[in-house]
Design a protein around this motif. Structure first.
Motif, PDB file in Angstrom:
ATOM      1  N   PRO A  53      37.712  87.222   3.442  1.00  0.00           N
ATOM      2  CA  PRO A  53      38.315  87.255   2.101  1.00  0.00           C
ATOM      3  C   PRO A  53      39.093  85.963   1.801  1.00  0.00           C
ATOM      4  CG  PRO A  53      39.642  88.543   3.613  1.00  0.00           C
ATOM      5  CD  PRO A  53      38.438  88.065   4.387  1.00  0.00           C
ATOM      6  N   VAL A  54      38.354  84.910   1.515  1.00  0.00           N
ATOM      7  CA  VAL A  54      38.967  83.619   1.186  1.00  0.00           C
ATOM      8  C   VAL A  54      38.407  83.153  -0.155  1.00  0.00           C
ATOM      9  CG1 VAL A  54      39.347  82.964   3.606  1.00  0.00           C
ATOM     10  CG2 VAL A  54      37.234  82.308   2.484  1.00  0.00           C
ATOM     11  N   SER A  55      39.051  82.155  -0.728  1.00  0.00           N
ATOM     12  CA  SER A  55      38.590  81.626  -2.013  1.00  0.00           C
ATOM     13  C   SER A  55      37.218  80.973  -1.855  1.00  0.00           C
ATOM     14  CB  SER A  55      39.592  80.597  -2.544  1.00  0.00           C
ATOM     15  OG  SER A  55      39.542  79.427  -1.743  1.00  0.00           O
ATOM     16  N   MET A  56      36.553  80.788  -2.982  1.00  0.00           N
ATOM     17  CA  MET A  56      35.242  80.136  -2.956  1.00  0.00           C
ATOM     18  C   MET A  56      35.368  78.708  -2.409  1.00  0.00           C
ATOM     19  SD  MET A  56      32.174  80.979  -3.499  1.00  0.00           S
ATOM     20  CE  MET A  56      31.894  82.153  -4.771  1.00  0.00           C
ATOM     21  N   LEU A  57      36.436  78.013  -2.783  1.00  0.00           N
ATOM     22  CA  LEU A  57      36.661  76.658  -2.269  1.00  0.00           C
ATOM     23  C   LEU A  57      36.901  76.686  -0.767  1.00  0.00           C
ATOM     24  CD1 LEU A  57      37.016  73.640  -2.673  1.00  0.00           C
ATOM     25  CD2 LEU A  57      39.412  74.086  -3.261  1.00  0.00           C
ATOM     26  N   GLY A  58      37.715  77.627  -0.305  1.00  0.00           N
ATOM     27  CA  GLY A  58      37.953  77.763   1.128  1.00  0.00           C
ATOM     28  C   GLY A  58      36.669  78.041   1.876  1.00  0.00           C
ATOM     29  N   ARG A  59      35.854  78.941   1.339  1.00  0.00           N
ATOM     30  CA  ARG A  59      34.569  79.282   1.960  1.00  0.00           C
ATOM     31  C   ARG A  59      33.674  78.036   2.037  1.00  0.00           C
ATOM     32  NH1 ARG A  59      33.497  83.579  -0.966  1.00  0.00           N
ATOM     33  NH2 ARG A  59      34.502  84.865   0.604  1.00  0.00           N
ATOM     34  N   ALA A  60      33.633  77.285   0.946  1.00  0.00           N
ATOM     35  CA  ALA A  60      32.804  76.070   0.916  1.00  0.00           C
ATOM     36  C   ALA A  60      33.281  75.064   1.960  1.00  0.00           C
ATOM     37  CB  ALA A  60      32.830  75.454  -0.479  1.00  0.00           C
ATOM     38  N   LEU A  61      34.591  74.910   2.079  1.00  0.00           N
ATOM     39  CA  LEU A  61      35.133  73.981   3.074  1.00  0.00           C
ATOM     40  C   LEU A  61      34.817  74.444   4.495  1.00  0.00           C
ATOM     41  CD1 LEU A  61      38.591  73.186   1.464  1.00  0.00           C
ATOM     42  CD2 LEU A  61      36.667  71.601   1.764  1.00  0.00           C
ATOM     43  N   MET A  62      34.904  75.744   4.730  1.00  0.00           N
ATOM     44  CA  MET A  62      34.616  76.273   6.057  1.00  0.00           C
ATOM     45  C   MET A  62      33.150  76.036   6.428  1.00  0.00           C
ATOM     46  SD  MET A  62      36.832  79.774   5.661  1.00  0.00           S
ATOM     47  CE  MET A  62      36.725  80.460   7.318  1.00  0.00           C
ATOM     48  N   VAL A  63      32.253  76.346   5.507  1.00  0.00           N
ATOM     49  CA  VAL A  63      30.821  76.140   5.769  1.00  0.00           C
ATOM     50  C   VAL A  63      30.521  74.650   5.931  1.00  0.00           C
ATOM     51  CG1 VAL A  63      28.501  76.352   4.773  1.00  0.00           C
ATOM     52  CG2 VAL A  63      30.098  78.294   4.664  1.00  0.00           C
ATOM     53  N   ALA A  64      31.079  73.823   5.052  1.00  0.00           N
ATOM     54  CA  ALA A  64      30.834  72.378   5.123  1.00  0.00           C
ATOM     55  C   ALA A  64      31.323  71.792   6.443  1.00  0.00           C
ATOM     56  CB  ALA A  64      31.505  71.669   3.949  1.00  0.00           C
ATOM     57  N   SER A  65      32.451  72.268   6.946  1.00  0.00           N
ATOM     58  CA  SER A  65      32.973  71.730   8.208  1.00  0.00           C
ATOM     59  C   SER A  65      32.032  72.056   9.366  1.00  0.00           C
ATOM     60  CB  SER A  65      34.386  72.240   8.490  1.00  0.00           C
ATOM     61  OG  SER A  65      34.395  73.622   8.800  1.00  0.00           O
ATOM     62  N   VAL A  66      31.421  73.240   9.335  1.00  0.00           N
ATOM     63  CA  VAL A  66      30.482  73.622  10.387  1.00  0.00           C
ATOM     64  C   VAL A  66      29.191  72.792  10.265  1.00  0.00           C
ATOM     65  CG1 VAL A  66      29.048  75.507  11.276  1.00  0.00           C
ATOM     66  CG2 VAL A  66      31.438  75.936  10.635  1.00  0.00           C
ATOM     67  N   LEU A  67      28.698  72.635   9.043  1.00  0.00           N
ATOM     68  CA  LEU A  67      27.483  71.833   8.843  1.00  0.00           C
ATOM     69  C   LEU A  67      27.712  70.375   9.233  1.00  0.00           C
ATOM     70  CD1 LEU A  67      26.132  73.305   5.491  1.00  0.00           C
ATOM     71  CD2 LEU A  67      25.312  73.744   7.822  1.00  0.00           C
ATOM     72  N   LEU A  68      28.931  69.888   9.015  1.00  0.00           N
ATOM     73  CA  LEU A  68      29.249  68.508   9.407  1.00  0.00           C
ATOM     74  C   LEU A  68      29.084  68.315  10.911  1.00  0.00           C
ATOM     75  CD1 LEU A  68      30.235  65.690   8.569  1.00  0.00           C
ATOM     76  CD2 LEU A  68      32.575  66.525   8.950  1.00  0.00           C
ATOM     77  N   VAL A  69      29.452  69.303  11.694  1.00  0.00           N
ATOM     78  CA  VAL A  69      29.277  69.208  13.149  1.00  0.00           C
ATOM     79  C   VAL A  69      27.798  69.023  13.479  1.00  0.00           C
ATOM     80  CG1 VAL A  69      29.452  70.451  15.347  1.00  0.00           C
ATOM     81  CG2 VAL A  69      31.350  70.510  13.721  1.00  0.00           C
ATOM     82  N   LEU A  70      26.929  69.789  12.825  1.00  0.00           N
ATOM     83  CA  LEU A  70      25.488  69.660  13.085  1.00  0.00           C
ATOM     84  C   LEU A  70      24.983  68.277  12.679  1.00  0.00           C
ATOM     85  CD1 LEU A  70      24.216  73.165  11.901  1.00  0.00           C
ATOM     86  CD2 LEU A  70      24.690  72.395  14.235  1.00  0.00           C
ATOM     87  N   ILE A  71      25.439  67.786  11.552  1.00  0.00           N
ATOM     88  CA  ILE A  71      25.024  66.454  11.089  1.00  0.00           C
ATOM     89  C   ILE A  71      25.456  65.386  12.081  1.00  0.00           C
ATOM     90  CG2 ILE A  71      25.411  64.696   9.311  1.00  0.00           C
ATOM     91  CD1 ILE A  71      25.735  67.107   7.318  1.00  0.00           C
ATOM     92  N   VAL A  72      26.703  65.439  12.495  1.00  0.00           N
ATOM     93  CA  VAL A  72      27.220  64.423  13.425  1.00  0.00           C
ATOM     94  C   VAL A  72      26.511  64.534  14.773  1.00  0.00           C
ATOM     95  CG1 VAL A  72      29.273  63.565  14.617  1.00  0.00           C
ATOM     96  CG2 VAL A  72      29.425  64.237  12.222  1.00  0.00           C
ATOM     97  N   GLU A  73      26.228  65.745  15.223  1.00  0.00           N
ATOM     98  CA  GLU A  73      25.500  65.924  16.486  1.00  0.00           C
ATOM     99  C   GLU A  73      24.090  65.337  16.403  1.00  0.00           C
ATOM    100  OE1 GLU A  73      24.858  66.267  20.177  1.00  0.00           O
ATOM    101  OE2 GLU A  73      26.722  67.201  19.502  1.00  0.00           O
TER     102      GLU A  73
END
Length: 122
Positions: A53-73
């Motif tokens: 139960p987080v804001s849409m912006l918070g959710r987007a930031l959470m997902v983006a941070s995880v995807l960033l790990v995959l990109i950097v890897e």
């Protein structure tokens, strides 16, 4: 010498890029233990971010941070493969390149901790 595929344009270029991208993802998943581990984390964390139960912006930031790990890897794995292609001999510049790539992954992982903590604490 330039790639013979460089001159492709339009839909052919887009389709080629899609095929090459899928080949790269398959190669990373097959050959890179760290990438497989991070994919597993993404498979767990992205749905969790969508269910929390987080804001849409918070959710987007959470997902983006995880995807960033995959990109950097993926970029780190590409650096390691290129360095190993040149030579498997120990060389200080090869070590530096690999260590810097590893540091980038570490910072991306720290970013996940910071972003998720900020969103969940707020």
């Amino acid at each position: 010498m330039e790639s013979p595929f460089k001159g492709k344009t339009g839909l052919r270029r887009v389709l080629n890029a899609l095929v090459y991208s899928m080949d790269g993802l398959r190669a990373a998943y097959k050959n890179e233990d760290a990438f497989r581990q991070e994919v597993l984390l993404a498979v767990l964390m992205i749905p969790a971010a969508c269910l929390l139960p987080v804001s849409m912006l918070g959710r987007a930031l959470m997902v983006a941070s995880v995807l960033l790990v995959l990109i950097v890897e993926l970029l780190n794995s590409a650096i390691e493969a290129a360095v190993d292609r040149i030579s498997l001999d120990h060389h200080r510049l090869s070590k530096r390149a690999k260590d810097i790539g590893s540091a980038a992954v570490f910072i991306a992982l720290l970013n996940v901790v910071v972003v998720w903590s900020c969103v969940l604490i707020n």
